[in-house]
Scaffold this active site. Structure first.
Site, PDB file in Angstrom:
ATOM      1  N   TYR A 151      -2.110  11.279   2.372  1.00 36.70           N
ATOM      2  CA  TYR A 151      -2.924  11.585   1.192  1.00 36.70           C
ATOM      3  C   TYR A 151      -2.953  13.089   0.923  1.00 36.70           C
ATOM      4  O   TYR A 151      -2.878  13.529  -0.225  1.00 36.70           O
ATOM      5  CB  TYR A 151      -4.352  11.076   1.397  1.00 36.70           C
ATOM      6  CG  TYR A 151      -4.458   9.575   1.486  1.00 36.70           C
ATOM      7  CD1 TYR A 151      -4.645   8.792   0.349  1.00 36.70           C
ATOM      8  CD2 TYR A 151      -4.374   8.926   2.726  1.00 36.70           C
ATOM      9  CE1 TYR A 151      -4.739   7.408   0.434  1.00 36.70           C
ATOM     10  CE2 TYR A 151      -4.473   7.542   2.815  1.00 36.70           C
ATOM     11  CZ  TYR A 151      -4.646   6.794   1.671  1.00 36.70           C
ATOM     12  OH  TYR A 151      -4.736   5.419   1.754  1.00 36.70           O
ATOM     13  N   HIS A 203      -7.153  -6.923  -0.924  1.00 36.60           N
ATOM     14  CA  HIS A 203      -6.051  -5.958  -0.874  1.00 36.60           C
ATOM     15  C   HIS A 203      -5.030  -6.254   0.222  1.00 36.60           C
ATOM     16  O   HIS A 203      -3.847  -5.967   0.071  1.00 36.60           O
ATOM     17  CB  HIS A 203      -6.646  -4.560  -0.654  1.00 36.60           C
ATOM     18  CG  HIS A 203      -5.638  -3.478  -0.468  1.00 36.60           C
ATOM     19  ND1 HIS A 203      -4.860  -3.004  -1.500  1.00 36.60           N
ATOM     20  CD2 HIS A 203      -5.284  -2.761   0.637  1.00 36.60           C
ATOM     21  CE1 HIS A 203      -4.074  -2.032  -1.045  1.00 36.60           C
ATOM     22  NE2 HIS A 203      -4.304  -1.870   0.244  1.00 36.60           N
ATOM     23  N   ASP A 206       0.854  -1.175   0.000  1.00 38.89           N
ATOM     24  CA  ASP A 206       0.000   0.000   0.000  1.00 38.89           C
ATOM     25  C   ASP A 206       0.901   1.238   0.000  1.00 38.89           C
ATOM     26  O   ASP A 206       1.793   1.348  -0.835  1.00 38.89           O
ATOM     27  CB  ASP A 206      -0.956  -0.065   1.201  1.00 38.89           C
ATOM     28  CG  ASP A 206      -2.061   0.960   1.167  1.00 38.89           C
ATOM     29  OD1 ASP A 206      -3.051   0.755   0.445  1.00 38.89           O
ATOM     30  OD2 ASP A 206      -1.925   1.982   1.872  1.00 38.89           O
TER      31      ASP A 206
END
Length: 277
Positions: free
Chosen positions: A200, A255, A98
């Site tokens: 982010y 994931h 990730d």
């Protein structure tokens, strides 16, 4: 070692396996911490490898700066270089999942002399990701990236009711409940979710930090059950690696590859390290 320092911050680290084993740095993503690698690390230790798994910037309670500029990719990679320096390592094998995969791609591109091999779990090369956003359904899969960049609102929405919206989001992506509860509890620590989301929010500030061609041996693991990352970016990644490259596809795995396929992760990383160590 149980930690390292950089710029007045203290990062927590899980250091395991034979001290003289080939060193493997394990980098987690959102909303994980070093515990994501616990089962994989056990397999790597059994194979004679040493692992260093830090709680990265924002996830270590004593390394939780405020403001999004502190979470630019250059800062995140510099943290890993500081870890290597503290451990007395000129270089190491780097494994990232990730967001940890993005840090891994950047390290390999910018500091190839410090990266013996790269293993990227789930996340494609960032340039392949950009290409796929324009040519596939990747933009739809990545809708949350834009939402997470909004100021204040995500924290207010996700932490309601003891983090119930956050919990539901992770459970819908097939994260095991016990692991989910651990991560949700960590995200409720003071400032923890804001720090995690700052990765982010710093993306626009990192836009000029081009992550170019990778020239170290690279293993890329992607799983067909990943709701967030599609096949287009995965298959385009080989165009951005000028070195031995292997794509391994895990059928049906969501994931969360480190948590759900740790034995396979340990097996593949061990093979990769031994082939190119």
């Amino acid at each position: 070692m149980d930690g390292f320092r950089r710029d007045g911050m203290v990062f927590d680290v899980r250091d395991g396996g034979p001290p003289d084993g080939e060193p493997v740095v394990l980098l987690h993503g959102f909303p994980q911490d070093a515990t994501a690698w616990a089962a994989s690390a056990a397999g790597l230790h059994a194979a004679g490898l040493r692992t260093l798994a830090p709680d990265q910037r924002g996830y270590s309670p004593s390394a939780r700066p405020t403001g999004r500029s502190a979470y630019r990719v250059r800062e995140l990679t510099a943290d890993v270089l500081a870890l290597l320096d503290e451990a007395g390592l000129d270089s190491a094998h780097v494994v990232g999942h990730d967001w940890g995969g993005i840090v891994g791609w950047a390290l390999a591109a910018w500091h190839p002399e410090r990266v013996r091999t790269l293993t990227a779990l789930s996340v494609p090369h960032p340039a392949a990701m950009v290409r796929a956003m324009l040519t596939s359904d990747q933009a739809l899969r990545s809708y949350y990236v834009g939402l997470f960049q909004l100021p204040f609102l995500p924290e207010r929405l996700l932490l309601v009711g003891g983090g119930e919206p956050l919990r539901r989001m992770f459970l819908r992506s097939d994260l095991p409940r016990d692991v989910c509860e651990h991560y949700v509890a960590r995200m409720q620590e003071p400032g923890a979710l804001s720090a995690a989301l700052a990765w982010y929010r710093a993306l626009p500030l990192s836009a000029h930090e081009t992550i170019g061609t990778v020239r170290v041996p690279t293993l890329h693991l992607w799983s067909t059950g990943d709701a967030f990352l599609g096949r287009a970016a995965t298959e385009a990644t080989r165009d951005f690696v000028d070195a031995p490259y292997r794509l391994e596809v895990l059928e049906g795995v969501p994931h969360w590859i480190p948590e759900l396929a740790p034995e396979r992760v340990a097996e593949l990383v061990t093979e990769h390290v031994r082939a190119h160590g």
